[in-house]
Design an enzyme around this catalytic site. Structure first.
Site, PDB file in Angstrom:
ATOM      1  N   ALA A   1      -2.233   5.708 -12.839  1.00 49.32           N
ATOM      2  CA  ALA A   1      -3.665   6.021 -12.682  1.00 49.32           C
ATOM      3  C   ALA A   1      -3.944   6.597 -11.296  1.00 49.32           C
ATOM      4  CB  ALA A   1      -4.492   4.768 -12.925  1.00 49.32           C
TER       5      ALA A   1
ATOM      6  N   LEU B   1     -26.931  21.227   1.425  1.00 48.56           N
ATOM      7  CA  LEU B   1     -28.041  21.341   0.478  1.00 48.56           C
ATOM      8  C   LEU B   1     -29.356  20.778   1.008  1.00 48.56           C
ATOM      9  CD1 LEU B   1     -25.615  21.922  -1.527  1.00 48.56           C
ATOM     10  CD2 LEU B   1     -27.093  20.991  -3.267  1.00 48.56           C
TER      11      LEU B   1
ATOM     12  N   GLU C   1      -8.221   1.208  -7.524  1.00 48.62           N
ATOM     13  CA  GLU C   1      -6.820   1.683  -7.575  1.00 48.62           C
ATOM     14  C   GLU C   1      -6.155   1.576  -6.204  1.00 48.62           C
ATOM     15  OE1 GLU C   1      -5.073   2.303  -9.992  1.00 48.62           O
ATOM     16  OE2 GLU C   1      -6.429   2.748 -11.650  1.00 48.62           O
TER      17      GLU C   1
ATOM     18  N   ASP D   1      -7.348   1.407   2.775  1.00 45.93           N
ATOM     19  CA  ASP D   1      -6.587   0.538   3.696  1.00 45.93           C
ATOM     20  C   ASP D   1      -5.259   0.118   3.058  1.00 45.93           C
ATOM     21  OD1 ASP D   1      -8.734   0.608   5.472  1.00 45.93           O
ATOM     22  OD2 ASP D   1      -9.648  -1.194   4.610  1.00 45.93           O
TER      23      ASP D   1
HETATM   24  P1  TGC Z   1       4.957  -6.972  -3.680  1.00 48.12           P
HETATM   25  O1  TGC Z   1       5.578  -8.288  -3.296  1.00 48.12           O
HETATM   26  O2  TGC Z   1       5.071  -5.802  -2.774  1.00 48.12           O
HETATM   27  O3  TGC Z   1       5.468  -6.534  -5.117  1.00 48.12           O
HETATM   28  C1  TGC Z   1       5.467  -7.411  -6.238  1.00 48.12           C
HETATM   29  C2  TGC Z   1       6.326  -6.774  -7.327  1.00 48.12           C
HETATM   30  O4  TGC Z   1       5.757  -5.521  -7.711  1.00 48.12           O
HETATM   31  C3  TGC Z   1       6.686  -4.430  -7.408  1.00 48.12           C
HETATM   32  N1  TGC Z   1       5.850  -3.330  -6.907  1.00 48.12           N
HETATM   33  C4  TGC Z   1       5.624  -2.218  -7.610  1.00 48.12           C
HETATM   34  N2  TGC Z   1       6.081  -1.832  -8.810  1.00 48.12           N
HETATM   35  C5  TGC Z   1       5.668  -0.652  -9.269  1.00 48.12           C
HETATM   36  N3  TGC Z   1       4.830   0.131  -8.568  1.00 48.12           N
HETATM   37  C6  TGC Z   1       4.341  -0.216  -7.370  1.00 48.12           C
HETATM   38  N4  TGC Z   1       3.499   0.570  -6.727  1.00 48.12           N
HETATM   39  C7  TGC Z   1       4.734  -1.447  -6.831  1.00 48.12           C
HETATM   40  N5  TGC Z   1       4.451  -2.127  -5.689  1.00 48.12           N
HETATM   41  C8  TGC Z   1       5.145  -3.265  -5.747  1.00 48.12           C
HETATM   42  C9  TGC Z   1       7.626  -4.999  -6.380  1.00 48.12           C
HETATM   43  O5  TGC Z   1       8.839  -4.313  -6.402  1.00 48.12           O
HETATM   44  C10 TGC Z   1       7.740  -6.427  -6.859  1.00 48.12           C
HETATM   45  O6  TGC Z   1       8.566  -6.410  -8.037  1.00 48.12           O
HETATM   46  P2  TGC Z   1       9.483  -7.673  -8.446  1.00 48.12           P
HETATM   47  O7  TGC Z   1      10.249  -7.194  -9.627  1.00 48.12           O
HETATM   48  O8  TGC Z   1      10.312  -7.984  -7.231  1.00 48.12           O
HETATM   49  O9  TGC Z   1       8.534  -8.803  -8.775  1.00 48.12           O
HETATM   50  O10 TGC Z   1       3.429  -7.269  -3.982  1.00 48.12           O
HETATM   51  P3  TGC Z   1       2.268  -7.747  -3.030  1.00 48.12           P
HETATM   52  O11 TGC Z   1       1.660  -8.969  -3.646  1.00 48.12           O
HETATM   53  O12 TGC Z   1       2.744  -7.847  -1.606  1.00 48.12           O
HETATM   54  O13 TGC Z   1       1.209  -6.557  -3.181  1.00 48.12           O
HETATM   55  C11 TGC Z   1       1.467  -5.270  -2.751  1.00 48.12           C
HETATM   56  C12 TGC Z   1       0.193  -4.423  -2.823  1.00 48.12           C
HETATM   57  C13 TGC Z   1      -0.860  -4.943  -1.849  1.00 48.12           C
HETATM   58  C14 TGC Z   1       0.558  -2.996  -2.441  1.00 48.12           C
HETATM   59  C15 TGC Z   1      -0.387  -4.428  -4.245  1.00 48.12           C
HETATM   60  O14 TGC Z   1      -0.739  -5.669  -4.643  1.00 48.12           O
HETATM   61  C16 TGC Z   1      -1.549  -3.501  -4.440  1.00 48.12           C
HETATM   62  O15 TGC Z   1      -1.319  -2.345  -4.782  1.00 48.12           O
HETATM   63  N6  TGC Z   1      -2.847  -3.944  -4.281  1.00 48.12           N
HETATM   64  C17 TGC Z   1      -4.001  -3.141  -4.673  1.00 48.12           C
HETATM   65  C18 TGC Z   1      -4.548  -3.628  -5.986  1.00 48.12           C
HETATM   66  C19 TGC Z   1      -5.095  -2.510  -6.820  1.00 48.12           C
HETATM   67  O16 TGC Z   1      -4.839  -1.346  -6.631  1.00 48.12           O
HETATM   68  N7  TGC Z   1      -5.847  -2.880  -7.849  1.00 48.12           N
HETATM   69  C20 TGC Z   1      -6.330  -1.900  -8.796  1.00 48.12           C
HETATM   70  C21 TGC Z   1      -6.891  -2.562 -10.019  1.00 48.12           C
HETATM   71  S1  TGC Z   1      -7.093  -1.495 -11.401  1.00 48.12           S
HETATM   72  C22 TGC Z   1      -8.323  -0.469 -10.961  1.00 48.12           C
HETATM   73  O17 TGC Z   1      -8.809  -0.438  -9.899  1.00 48.12           O
HETATM   74  C23 TGC Z   1      -8.750   0.474 -11.998  1.00 48.12           C
HETATM   75  S2  TGC Z   1     -10.023   1.539 -11.538  1.00 48.12           S
HETATM   76  C24 TGC Z   1      -9.697   2.682 -12.704  1.00 48.12           C
HETATM   77  C25 TGC Z   1     -10.688   3.696 -12.919  1.00 48.12           C
HETATM   78  O18 TGC Z   1     -11.830   3.397 -13.316  1.00 48.12           O
HETATM   79  O19 TGC Z   1     -10.263   4.883 -12.788  1.00 48.12           O
HETATM   80  P1  FAD Z   2     -11.126  -6.608  -1.242  1.00 50.26           P
HETATM   81  O1  FAD Z   2      -9.708  -6.677  -1.649  1.00 50.26           O
HETATM   82  O2  FAD Z   2     -11.860  -7.897  -1.054  1.00 50.26           O
HETATM   83  O3  FAD Z   2     -11.220  -5.734   0.083  1.00 50.26           O
HETATM   84  C1  FAD Z   2     -12.384  -5.740   0.939  1.00 50.26           C
HETATM   85  C2  FAD Z   2     -12.024  -4.931   2.188  1.00 50.26           C
HETATM   86  O4  FAD Z   2     -10.928  -5.574   2.871  1.00 50.26           O
HETATM   87  C3  FAD Z   2     -11.533  -3.511   1.851  1.00 50.26           C
HETATM   88  O5  FAD Z   2     -12.010  -2.626   2.825  1.00 50.26           O
HETATM   89  C4  FAD Z   2     -10.009  -3.636   1.931  1.00 50.26           C
HETATM   90  O6  FAD Z   2      -9.391  -2.416   2.247  1.00 50.26           O
HETATM   91  C5  FAD Z   2      -9.856  -4.651   3.058  1.00 50.26           C
HETATM   92  N1  FAD Z   2      -8.573  -5.370   2.979  1.00 50.26           N
HETATM   93  C6  FAD Z   2      -8.124  -6.171   1.983  1.00 50.26           C
HETATM   94  N2  FAD Z   2      -6.880  -6.612   2.264  1.00 50.26           N
HETATM   95  C7  FAD Z   2      -6.548  -6.067   3.460  1.00 50.26           C
HETATM   96  C8  FAD Z   2      -5.373  -6.132   4.292  1.00 50.26           C
HETATM   97  N3  FAD Z   2      -4.291  -6.831   3.943  1.00 50.26           N
HETATM   98  N4  FAD Z   2      -5.396  -5.442   5.456  1.00 50.26           N
HETATM   99  C9  FAD Z   2      -6.467  -4.703   5.829  1.00 50.26           C
HETATM  100  N5  FAD Z   2      -7.591  -4.608   5.093  1.00 50.26           N
HETATM  101  C10 FAD Z   2      -7.619  -5.285   3.929  1.00 50.26           C
HETATM  102  N6  FAD Z   2     -10.086  -3.369 -11.366  1.00 50.26           N
HETATM  103  C11 FAD Z   2      -9.387  -3.553 -12.504  1.00 50.26           C
HETATM  104  O7  FAD Z   2      -8.509  -4.396 -12.587  1.00 50.26           O
HETATM  105  N7  FAD Z   2      -9.626  -2.768 -13.603  1.00 50.26           N
HETATM  106  C12 FAD Z   2     -10.575  -1.805 -13.601  1.00 50.26           C
HETATM  107  O8  FAD Z   2     -10.761  -1.123 -14.609  1.00 50.26           O
HETATM  108  C13 FAD Z   2     -11.350  -1.608 -12.419  1.00 50.26           C
HETATM  109  N8  FAD Z   2     -12.345  -0.694 -12.402  1.00 50.26           N
HETATM  110  C14 FAD Z   2     -13.152  -0.602 -11.292  1.00 50.26           C
HETATM  111  C15 FAD Z   2     -14.285   0.217 -11.336  1.00 50.26           C
HETATM  112  C16 FAD Z   2     -15.136   0.294 -10.244  1.00 50.26           C
HETATM  113  C17 FAD Z   2     -16.371   1.137 -10.312  1.00 50.26           C
HETATM  114  C18 FAD Z   2     -14.848  -0.435  -9.060  1.00 50.26           C
HETATM  115  C19 FAD Z   2     -15.732  -0.331  -7.854  1.00 50.26           C
HETATM  116  C20 FAD Z   2     -13.736  -1.263  -9.021  1.00 50.26           C
HETATM  117  C21 FAD Z   2     -12.888  -1.367 -10.136  1.00 50.26           C
HETATM  118  N9  FAD Z   2     -11.791  -2.249 -10.151  1.00 50.26           N
HETATM  119  C22 FAD Z   2     -11.063  -2.424 -11.303  1.00 50.26           C
HETATM  120  C23 FAD Z   2     -11.561  -3.131  -9.016  1.00 50.26           C
HETATM  121  C24 FAD Z   2     -10.862  -2.477  -7.840  1.00 50.26           C
HETATM  122  O9  FAD Z   2      -9.536  -2.238  -8.121  1.00 50.26           O
HETATM  123  C25 FAD Z   2     -11.041  -3.391  -6.623  1.00 50.26           C
HETATM  124  O10 FAD Z   2     -12.404  -3.304  -6.251  1.00 50.26           O
HETATM  125  C26 FAD Z   2     -10.132  -2.991  -5.477  1.00 50.26           C
HETATM  126  O11 FAD Z   2      -8.793  -3.249  -5.785  1.00 50.26           O
HETATM  127  C27 FAD Z   2     -10.508  -3.726  -4.169  1.00 50.26           C
HETATM  128  O12 FAD Z   2     -10.682  -5.084  -4.376  1.00 50.26           O
HETATM  129  P2  FAD Z   2     -12.031  -5.806  -3.844  1.00 50.26           P
HETATM  130  O13 FAD Z   2     -13.190  -5.014  -4.268  1.00 50.26           O
HETATM  131  O14 FAD Z   2     -11.948  -7.232  -4.232  1.00 50.26           O
HETATM  132  O15 FAD Z   2     -11.964  -5.686  -2.254  1.00 50.26           O
END
Ligand code: TGC
Ligand code: FAD
Length: 396
Positions: free
Chosen positions: A254, A350, A375, A379
């Site tokens: 994604a 604009l 996603e 940060d």
């Molecule tokens: P860490 O200890 O680094 O890794 C745990 C396990 O995961 C593996 N791994 C990955 N695998 C595939 N792709 C990646 N990018 C990976 N990064 C890590 C890693 O190898 C390990 O595997 P295993 O087999 O050893 O267990 O994990 P951590 O807990 O330290 O976290 C790392 C971190 C902070 C980068 C990760 O948690 C993260 O990316 N946090 C951000 C969360 C996030 O992006 N949430 C999104 C939710 S979905 C969403 O927002 C949908 S919006 C969609 C829309 O509307 O378009």
């Molecule tokens: P937090 O993690 O609480 O972060 C707050 C602030 O702290 C941010 O500025 C962040 O960068 C900072 N921060 C956090 N950790 C650190 C660090 N270690 N060092 C420095 N700074 C840090 N999630 C899903 O699972 N599925 C979905 O379909 C989905 N859709 C979404 C749609 C919308 C419109 C929005 C707004 C969010 C959606 N999300 C979804 C959730 C989204 O993935 C989270 O909002 C995002 O991952 C950040 O988590 P949080 O909002 O809890 O912020």
């Protein structure tokens, strides 16, 4: 030394660096088809959807299914099996309409469908993927929780075994497509590790609640998922993975789409600013004739072109099988930040008109405040790059 003559054709605002030349005929066809659909079906309506905070998700899903963009980069099960680059171009065009429409497609294809396609059983794939590719069933992806956003490893949602069944309890927050979904892919902690479950809408104990008062992504459904002792058979568990790698692998897909999509929003704002600057007269001249406005237009055009090139490079790497998650982090960080800057600049060009929904810019600008957060926040992606460059993790 090259003896080639200077090309006679001047660069065009729509494609300043002639990036089109690097696309295949098939890629251009897909891009043009999606662009035409967005122009006809999204652009005329999206301001109203945004204002109302309501989007006809079901209708759109069917049309997007007919366009073959749902899960279009996946092979088999009714999916189009297109290249990653073609998928990226589609994301760019969809987000030039609205980030909410690209979100609908990203969550469906790159998160919910990809999770099942990559980690699901054959039965799960057969049951869900063809209907999801056709837009007859909508999916969502539940990873984030109220207290676990950037750190999904701290999730509290749990699944425990009860005989051959599983019982799921917990809460997911900010879930795109949540209340309009036929199926939710929900990630939960189990004794074996983080595991995905395919939860059909209507399963007893599973409810959703929409999140209101958003000022961003208003043309997109965002919901909470509530799981109260939801009983599921073992056949609902994604058997292929039991670690955070499962959901994070879906995020790579994604996030890749967002690398492209964000530039679509930027392009739409640049085009709006260019056209407005040429038409709007102040001090007896079009504002496009003033140096400050020309500088802004030049900077916007540069960022749109640079971002497209970066996306295309990552697309080619992905098609070769050489794209790493760290590359995607750099692309998402760079392109979403650049797009935000372009949209903010366009909004100023604009003037007062820039704050209304009569023009697309403030809508895109506000949408990108979500895109830079979801996603993986900017940060988080900077820290991924920092760790890759230094070898030192700074998340904890
Ligand atoms: P860490 O200890 O680094 O890794 C745990 C396990 O995961 C593996 N791994 C990955 N695998 C595939 N792709 C990646 N990018 C990976 N990064 C890590 C890693 O190898 C390990 O595997 P295993 O087999 O050893 O267990 O994990 P951590 O807990 O330290 O976290 C790392 C971190 C902070 C980068 C990760 O948690 C993260 O990316 N946090 C951000 C969360 C996030 O992006 N949430 C999104 C939710 S979905 C969403 O927002 C949908 S919006 C969609 C829309 O509307 O378009
Ligand atoms: P937090 O993690 O609480 O972060 C707050 C602030 O702290 C941010 O500025 C962040 O960068 C900072 N921060 C956090 N950790 C650190 C660090 N270690 N060092 C420095 N700074 C840090 N999630 C899903 O699972 N599925 C979905 O379909 C989905 N859709 C979404 C749609 C919308 C419109 C929005 C707004 C969010 C959606 N999300 C979804 C959730 C989204 O993935 C989270 O909002 C995002 O991952 C950040 O988590 P949080 O909002 O809890 O912020």
């Amino acid at each position: 030394m090259s003896t080639a003559a200077t090309p006679t054709e001047k660069p065009r605002a729509e494609d300043f660096l002639a990036i089109d030349r690097n696309l295949s005929d098939e890629e251009r066809d897909i891009r043009d088809t999606v662009r035409a659909w967005v122009r006809d079906k999204v652009v005329p309506e999206v301001g109203e959807w945004f204002e109302a905070g309501a989007v006809p998700a079901r209708e759109l899903a069917k049309e997007l299914g007919a366009l073959n963009v749902l899960g279009m980069h996946l092979e088999g099960y009714g999916c189009a099996g297109a290249s990653a680059t073609a998928y990226g171009l589609a994301c760019l065009e969809l987000e030039a309409g609205d980030s909410g429409i690209r979100s609908l497609v990203s969550v469906q294809g790159s998160l919910a469908m990809f999770a099942i396609w990559k980690w699901g059983s054959e039965e799960q794939k057969q049951e869900w993927l063809p209907r999801m590719a056709a837009g007859e069933a909508i999916g969502c992806f539940g990873l984030t929780e109220p207290d676990a956003g950037s750190d999904p490893g701290s999730m509290r949602t749990r699944a425990r075994r009860d005989g051959s069944d599983w019982i799921l309890s917990g809460q997911k927050m900010w879930i795109t497509n949540g209340s309009v979904s036929d199926v939710a892919v929900v990630w939960a902690r189990t004794e074996e590790g983080v595991t995905g479950f395919v939860v059909p809408a209507g399963t007893p104990g599973f409810t959703t609640q929409d999140i209101h008062k958003k000022l961003s992504l208003r043309a997109s459904v965002t919901s909470e998922l509530l799981l109260d002792e939801v009983r599921l058979p073992d056949s609902a568990r994604l058997p292929g993975v039991s670690s955070l790698k499962g959901p994070l692998s879906c995020l790579n897909e994604a996030r890749y789409g967002i690398v492209w999509g964000a530039i679509g929003a930027a392009r739409a704002c640049f085009e709006a600013a260019l056209s407005y600057a040429k038409e709007r007269t102040q001090f007896d001249k079009p504002i496009a004739s003033f140096q400050i406005q020309q500088l802004k237009l030049a900077q916007m055009a540069t960022e749109v072109n640079r971002g497209t090139l970066l996306a295309l490079h990552l697309g080619r790497l992905k098609d070769e099988g050489a794209l790493r998650p760290e590359h995607v982090s750099m692309g998402k960080l760079a392109n979403v930040n650049a797009a935000l800057e372009v949209c903010r600049t366009a909004r100023q060009v604009l003037g007062a008109n820039g704050i209304t929904l009569e023009y697309p810019v403030i809508r895109h600008m506000n949408n990108l405040e979500s895109v830079v957060t979801y996603e993986g926040t900017a940060d988080v992606h900077a820290l991924v790059l920092g760790e890759t460059l230094t070898g030192i993790g700074a998340f904890r």
